[in-house]
Design a protein around this motif. Structure first.
Motif, mmCIF file in Angstrom:
data_model
loop_
_atom_site.group_PDB
_atom_site.id
_atom_site.type_symbol
_atom_site.label_atom_id
_atom_site.label_comp_id
_atom_site.label_asym_id
_atom_site.label_seq_id
_atom_site.Cartn_x
_atom_site.Cartn_y
_atom_site.Cartn_z
ATOM 1 N N GLY A 1 -1.102 -2.683 -16.844
ATOM 2 C CA GLY A 1 0.081 -3.362 -16.328
ATOM 3 C C GLY A 1 0.464 -3.016 -14.908
ATOM 4 N N TYR A 2 -0.368 -2.265 -14.194
ATOM 5 C CA TYR A 2 -0.044 -1.911 -12.816
ATOM 6 C C TYR A 2 -0.257 -3.111 -11.900
ATOM 7 N N ALA A 3 0.628 -3.232 -10.908
ATOM 8 C CA ALA A 3 0.468 -4.270 -9.882
ATOM 9 C C ALA A 3 -0.666 -3.874 -8.951
ATOM 10 N N TYR A 4 -1.185 -4.864 -8.211
ATOM 11 C CA TYR A 4 -2.306 -4.578 -7.312
ATOM 12 C C TYR A 4 -1.952 -3.454 -6.330
ATOM 13 N N ARG A 5 -0.714 -3.467 -5.810
ATOM 14 C CA ARG A 5 -0.311 -2.424 -4.864
ATOM 15 C C ARG A 5 -0.375 -1.040 -5.510
ATOM 16 N N GLU A 6 0.102 -0.968 -6.760
ATOM 17 C CA GLU A 6 0.089 0.322 -7.454
ATOM 18 C C GLU A 6 -1.340 0.784 -7.766
ATOM 19 N N VAL A 7 -2.178 -0.181 -8.127
ATOM 20 C CA VAL A 7 -3.588 0.160 -8.384
ATOM 21 C C VAL A 7 -4.223 0.706 -7.114
ATOM 22 N N GLY A 8 -3.915 0.030 -5.980
ATOM 23 C CA GLY A 8 -4.466 0.472 -4.703
ATOM 24 C C GLY A 8 -4.014 1.881 -4.344
#
Length: 215
Positions: free
Chosen positions: A169-176
């Motif tokens: 459920g992480y957003a792309y920014r958080e994954v990055g």
């Protein structure tokens, strides 16, 4: 005068199974020439008995009915004849259960009369038939099973890491931030993952991650 061999095909003998008489009347009228409705039933038990007695070429069967529903009919009679589900349900589980039980086709009740006749002719000849909106579900499931059978994992280690985070459920920014890569790079990885797995929905991506222990 030499008599020409007849090219007229006998009608396809059909049993209609639906607990709504009005609906059976409508389907019978839509079938028209080329089909012969030899029997009708409104529940699973009478349908099974009728199919065994009449030995039709094809059964057109609703999914939701008294007596165990259309799946009971398919499980009991699919080895004897070809069965096409004609239902309002577009649920993936209903479709896959019907196919797994032995149905040769799955059409929605919204299928136009002309397309219904064409699909039933092909089903009677042994060809699998599905509503276009549902065909991709069948194909997607086939691909998933094929991947499971071969044990192949087409993803790179980095793609597996990205998928693991996206599925949680992480957003792309958080994954990055977690993987020390740019959000745009995360997006590119996701695009590559979808292409490799031949899926196009986030739910399917999450399901893949769960089934492969990544979520």
């Amino acid at each position: 005068m030499q008599q020409q061999a007849s090219t007229v095909r006998p009608p396809i003998r059909v049993v209609l199974v639906d607990d709504h008489p009005v609906w059976r009347d409508g389907v019978r009228a839509d079938l028209g020439r080329g089909f012969e409705v030899v029997g009708e039933a409104s529940d699973a038990d009478s349908a099974i008995a009728g199919i065994r007695e009449l030995a039709p070429d094809l059964v057109v069967c609703d999914l939701q009915m008294p007596g165990g529903g259309g799946l009971a009919v398919v499980r009991a009679c699919a080895p004897r004849t070809r069965i096409v589900m004609l239902t309002v349900s577009e649920q993936e589980r209903d479709l896959l259960d019907a196919v797994a039980a032995g149905a040769v086709g799955y059409l929605t009740k919204a299928t136009p009369a002309g397309e219904l006749r064409d699909a039933l002719r092909r089903a009677a000849a042994g060809e699998p038939v599905f509503s276009p909106s549902l065909a991709m579900l069948v194909l997607g499931e086939f691909r998933r099973l094929a991947r499971q059978a071969t044990g192949a994992d087409p993803l790179t280690e980095r793609e597996r890491e990205v998928l693991q985070h996206v599925a949680r459920g992480y957003a792309y920014r958080e994954v990055g931030e977690r993987l020390h890569i740019a959000p745009k790079t995360v997006e590119n990885h996701v695009r590559n993952i979808l292409a490799k797995l031949q899926i196009n929905r986030r739910q399917e991506l999450v399901r893949y991650a769960i089934e492969h222990g990544l979520a």
